[in-house]
Design an enzyme around this catalytic site. Structure first.
Site, PDB file in Angstrom:
ATOM      1  N   HIS A  91       0.815  -1.220   0.000  1.00 29.56           N
ATOM      2  CA  HIS A  91       0.000   0.000   0.000  1.00 29.56           C
ATOM      3  C   HIS A  91       0.848   1.270   0.000  1.00 29.56           C
ATOM      4  O   HIS A  91       0.321   2.367  -0.228  1.00 29.56           O
ATOM      5  CB  HIS A  91      -0.990  -0.004   1.171  1.00 29.56           C
ATOM      6  CG  HIS A  91      -0.391   0.224   2.524  1.00 29.56           C
ATOM      7  ND1 HIS A  91      -0.112  -0.794   3.409  1.00 29.56           N
ATOM      8  CD2 HIS A  91      -0.033   1.362   3.163  1.00 29.56           C
ATOM      9  CE1 HIS A  91       0.384  -0.302   4.516  1.00 29.56           C
ATOM     10  NE2 HIS A  91       0.449   1.012   4.398  1.00 29.56           N
ATOM     11  N   ASP A 123      -0.152  -7.678   1.349  1.00 28.58           N
ATOM     12  CA  ASP A 123       0.361  -6.315   1.503  1.00 28.58           C
ATOM     13  C   ASP A 123       1.884  -6.301   1.644  1.00 28.58           C
ATOM     14  O   ASP A 123       2.441  -5.562   2.447  1.00 28.58           O
ATOM     15  CB  ASP A 123      -0.300  -5.624   2.700  1.00 28.58           C
ATOM     16  CG  ASP A 123      -0.206  -4.104   2.616  1.00 28.58           C
ATOM     17  OD1 ASP A 123       0.217  -3.590   1.563  1.00 28.58           O
ATOM     18  OD2 ASP A 123      -0.541  -3.433   3.607  1.00 28.58           O
ATOM     19  N   SER A 202       4.847   2.325   7.711  1.00 29.47           N
ATOM     20  CA  SER A 202       4.457   1.133   6.954  1.00 29.47           C
ATOM     21  C   SER A 202       5.608   0.607   6.111  1.00 29.47           C
ATOM     22  O   SER A 202       6.251   1.360   5.375  1.00 29.47           O
ATOM     23  CB  SER A 202       3.274   1.453   6.038  1.00 29.47           C
ATOM     24  OG  SER A 202       2.115   1.711   6.778  1.00 29.47           O
TER      25      SER A 202
END
Length: 355
Positions: A91, A123, A202
């Site tokens: 993402h 992901d 992230s």
């Protein structure tokens, strides 16, 4: 003994040291027993040393996003004669044609997509950048997340919120393992941490005190919509990352295997749910099948207790067994009726791709 175990005994040490200070006759304390401040300082120094050793393994990842850019973190894990390979979250990559990597020494280079899994599955993404012979690349070591313990001290390095905060560190503990998280990205079993992470973290590494990456910091999740500030932090376990990147390099793609069912873990059911589903009190483990694709599953299934003879107690056991197979392969399920009265039977079911 790992240093994180010392944290557990801080309270006991405090009580013991207090007793010794008040009355030497209460206990015969050795002179070299560390006090609480010494333990905290020792751990702090260890994280400082590890940060200095590991910062060059980490990178900041940016990708064009409309008029701006998305911001994330990543870490170097592999290289060959031509490229350096970096792990991050899928993402983070909003535009595969416009990816940049900022190394710890502020060198900025363009990167390209090597492979990624969809956001709603794993992901996990691998990007690559051409090797510069003038540059020394330091690769992270992926540790064994199965060996990590709840309560173990861990720390994260990343770029939270804005690029100016790149290369910052936060620390905490592993709060839980194999926690099922249903989020906007995927339905996955993850490691819960109380380490402070934010957007921008992230894709960054979660380290243990041996300097191994045991997870990828991935998301904040709020299971209670009535309390918008109650976010929990999660990382993808390193052993699952290893599985995905092996597929990336071996087969150039990764497809999450699954069965054409939706399920709940029987140990997690409340008494009222068991009553609603009419599940026998004698059934205490396994997966209760809430719904299924009758065109692919064959005979109706209530409870799954084994896959290929391996006992399925929780959902993580189901995931681990299916990860040994590819879509199109068959597996033997040991199933039983929810009333617990009929003998278990074997049912052959074909593994399908997620999505």
């Amino acid at each position: 003994m790992k240093k994180f175990t010392k944290i557990i005994i801080i309270g006991l040490l405090t009580i013991t040291l207090s007793a010794c200070n008040e009355n030497k006759t209460v206990c015969d304390c050795p002179d070299d027993v560390p006090n609480k401040d010494q333990i905290v300082l020792e751990i702090s120094n260890q994280i400082t040393e590890l940060y200095e050793q590991k910062i060059d393994e980490t990178v900041t990842v940016t990708s064009k996003n409309g008029d701006g850019y998305s911001l994330g973190s990543g870490f170097i894990f592999h290289s060959d004669n031509e490229f350096v390979y970096i792990l991050t979250n899928s993402h983070v990559i909003t535009d595969e044609e416009n990816i940049e990597v900022l190394f710890s020494d502020q060198i900025r280079v363009s990167a390209e997509m090597f492979n990624k899994s969809p956001e709603n599955e794993e992901d996990i993404a691998v990007i690559k950048t051409k090797i510069d012979p003038k540059y020394t690349y330091k690769k992270a070591t992926l540790g064994d997340s199965d060996e990590s313990k709840v309560g173990e001290l861990v720390f994260a390095i990343g770029s939270p919120l804005v690029i100016e905060f790149r290369g910052t560190v936060s620390s905490g503990i592993i709060a839980g393992k194999n926690i099922r998280v249903t989020d906007r990205y995927f339905d996955r079993y993850m490691t819960m941490i109380d380490v402070s992470i934010n957007p921008g973290n992230s894709g960054g590494p979660l380290y243990n005190l041996q300097g191994e990456v045991i997870g990828m910091n991935t998301l904040k999740s709020n299971p209670d919509p009535n309390n918008p500030n109650n976010y929990l932090n999660f990382a993808i376990p390193s052993n699952h990352i290893k599985l995905v990147i092996k597929s990336f390099f071996d087969m150039q793609s990764y497809t999450q295997p699954k069965l054409p069912i939706t399920y709940v873990e029987i140990p997690e059911l409340t008494l009222q749910q068991r009553i609603n589903y009419n599940i026998s009190d004698d059934i205490t483990s396994g997966l209760f099948v809430v719904s299924y694709d009758s065109s692919k599953i064959g005979s109706p299934i209530d409870v799954i207790t084994k896959i290929n003879g391996v006992e399925i107690i929780r959902g993580i056991d189901y995931i681990n067994e299916l990860n040994k197979h590819q879509p199109g392969e068959g597996v033997d399920l040991t199933v039983m009726n929810r009333d617990g009265l009929s003998a278990p039977r074997i049912q052959r079911v074909t593994v399908v791709a997620n999505g």
